[in-house]
Write an enzyme that holds these catalytic residues in place. Structure first.
Site, short mmCIF file in Angstrom:
data_model
loop_
_atom_site.label_atom_id
_atom_site.label_comp_id
_atom_site.label_asym_id
_atom_site.label_seq_id
_atom_site.Cartn_x
_atom_site.Cartn_y
_atom_site.Cartn_z
N CYS A 1 0.83 -1.34 0.22
CA CYS A 1 -0.08 -0.12 -0.02
C CYS A 1 0.76 1.14 -0.05
CB CYS A 1 -1.16 0.35 1.04
SG CYS A 1 -0.35 -0.22 2.66
N HIS B 1 -6.01 1.90 -4.27
CA HIS B 1 -4.93 0.76 -3.29
C HIS B 1 -4.23 -0.13 -3.63
CE1 HIS B 1 -8.09 -0.69 -0.78
NE2 HIS B 1 -8.08 -0.85 -1.81
N HIS C 1 -2.53 1.20 6.57
CA HIS C 1 -3.31 1.26 5.63
C HIS C 1 -3.56 2.55 4.77
CE1 HIS C 1 -4.54 -1.26 1.89
NE2 HIS C 1 -5.56 -0.22 1.65
#
Length: 373
Positions: free
Chosen positions: A288, A348, A336
């Site tokens: 990520c 993402h 994240h």
């Protein structure tokens, strides 16, 4: 007389043996014609007892989970693996910095040692010259000299040489202290490097263990159940919904606030469909924070490596201020990150098994946002 010995626990073997003995006893009473039937009954009894015991053991060792429970557990493990991945990324970055600094210190120590040797050689030449000319008292040398003026010039040169010698000695002492300082810093950097490498391996093992556990859980499912579960990204909508969102978002131009943000968004769109690879920054795979770092690097902006540090890179903004190109962070541990593209959507890298995709920012607990400078 009653026995006072404690009765022994009956093992599975003892149970089966007793069953078989009971059946063969019946065979003895009924004669040879009943032998075949008795043996068949014995076989069935043994199989039944063993099967029942096996079922009980399996049930105790591995309780069955519903597909929904497996999904929840797999999502939890993937989230923990992602958090460990960000720690791994941080340790890797720290290790790289420590290694570069150590290499620089070693190069500096070698360079300083070379200069020290040159200074020592120069000092040795001065000392040799003084030794050769210093065997006779200066007054005697003046008296014996055929040219007093030449002698005085040589004497002045020797005096200057003596001053240079003193300066050279002082310089060598200073260089020795500097080299010792550099070596001390290098020693500290070696210790820091080893510590970082140990942390790196620890986080790597954690990631691998979490992913292994998740894979073992997925192996309990049927092929159809597994396909249905893996259709989602581990955080929310399934792959088809994500693909529709991606097509919808890409129909028209994304109105980014500036050229750099537009470049970062364009890069993220170009990464759609590429695999999640933990610890990777592209171009063939990303985790990520690796994706967001690579996207903004394409725009000429250097972001730090982890979610924990990226959230502090640039201007912190509220959710209502979001614009395409902003970084959006999730979970209380800020584990994240995605790249906002407008209309409540982001691009993402979700987790292992789920490629880079478009997804709504509402699918995870929002933790904050940053606008890179």
């Amino acid at each position: 007389m009653a026995s006072h010995r404690k009765p022994r626990q009956r093992s599975l073997t003892g149970t089966l043996t007793g069953t078989f003995t009971g059946i063969t006893g019946i065979t003895g009473l009924t004669g040879m014609r009943g032998g075949t039937a008795a043996r068949t009954a014995a076989t069935l009894a043994l199989a039944s007892a063993a099967g029942a015991t096996g079922v009980v053991g399996a049930a105790q060792a591995e309780p069955s989970l519903t597909p929904a429970q497996v999904k929840a557990e797999v999502d939890r493990l993937h989230h923990e693996a992602e958090a460990a991945t960000e720690k791994y990324n941080g340790a890797k970055e720290k290790t790289s910095r420590a290694q570069k600094e150590l290499d620089r210190l070693r190069d500096e120590a070698a360079h300083r040692s070379g200069r020290l040797n040159a200074s020592r050689n120069a000092l040795g030449s001065i000392a040799t010259a003084q030794y050769r000319s210093g065997g006779i008292d200066p007054a005697v040398q003046l008296a014996l000299s055929s040219s007093p003026d030449d002698y005085l010039e040589r004497a002045a040169a020797v005096e200057r040489a003596g001053s240079r010698q003193a300066a050279a000695v002082s310089g060598i002492q200073r260089q020795l202290r500097d080299i010792e300082q550099v070596r001390s810093e290098a020693g500290e950097k070696v210790a820091e490097l080893r510590c970082s490498q140990a942390a790196l391996e620890k986080h790597k093992r954690t990631v691998q263990e979490k992913l292994r556990e998740a894979e073992e859980l997925l192996d309990r499912l049927t092929a159809e159940q597994r396909a249905q579960l893996l259709g989602g990204d581990g955080h929310g909508p399934d792959a088809a919904a994500s693909a529709r969102a991606g097509r919808s978002a890409s129909r028209g131009p994304v109105r980014a606030p500036n050229v750099r943000a537009a470049t970062a968004v364009s890069y993220a769109f170009g990464a759609l469909g590429k695999p999640y690879v933990w610890g990777a920054t592209g171009p063939n795979g990303y985790d990520c924070s690796g994706l967001t770092q690579a996207a903004w690097k394409a725009a000429g902006v250097s972001l730090p490596r982890t979610t924990f540090t990226q959230i502090n890179a640039g201007q912190r903004i509220s959710r209502s201020q979001l614009a395409p190109g902003d970084l959006v962070f999730f979970y209380s541990g800020v584990s994240h990150v995605g790249l906002y593209i407008g209309d409540g959507q982001m691009i993402h890298a979700p987790r292992p098994g789920a490629p880079v995709r478009v997804a709504p920012i509402d699918e995870m607990p929002f933790a904050g946002a940053t606008r890179p400078a």
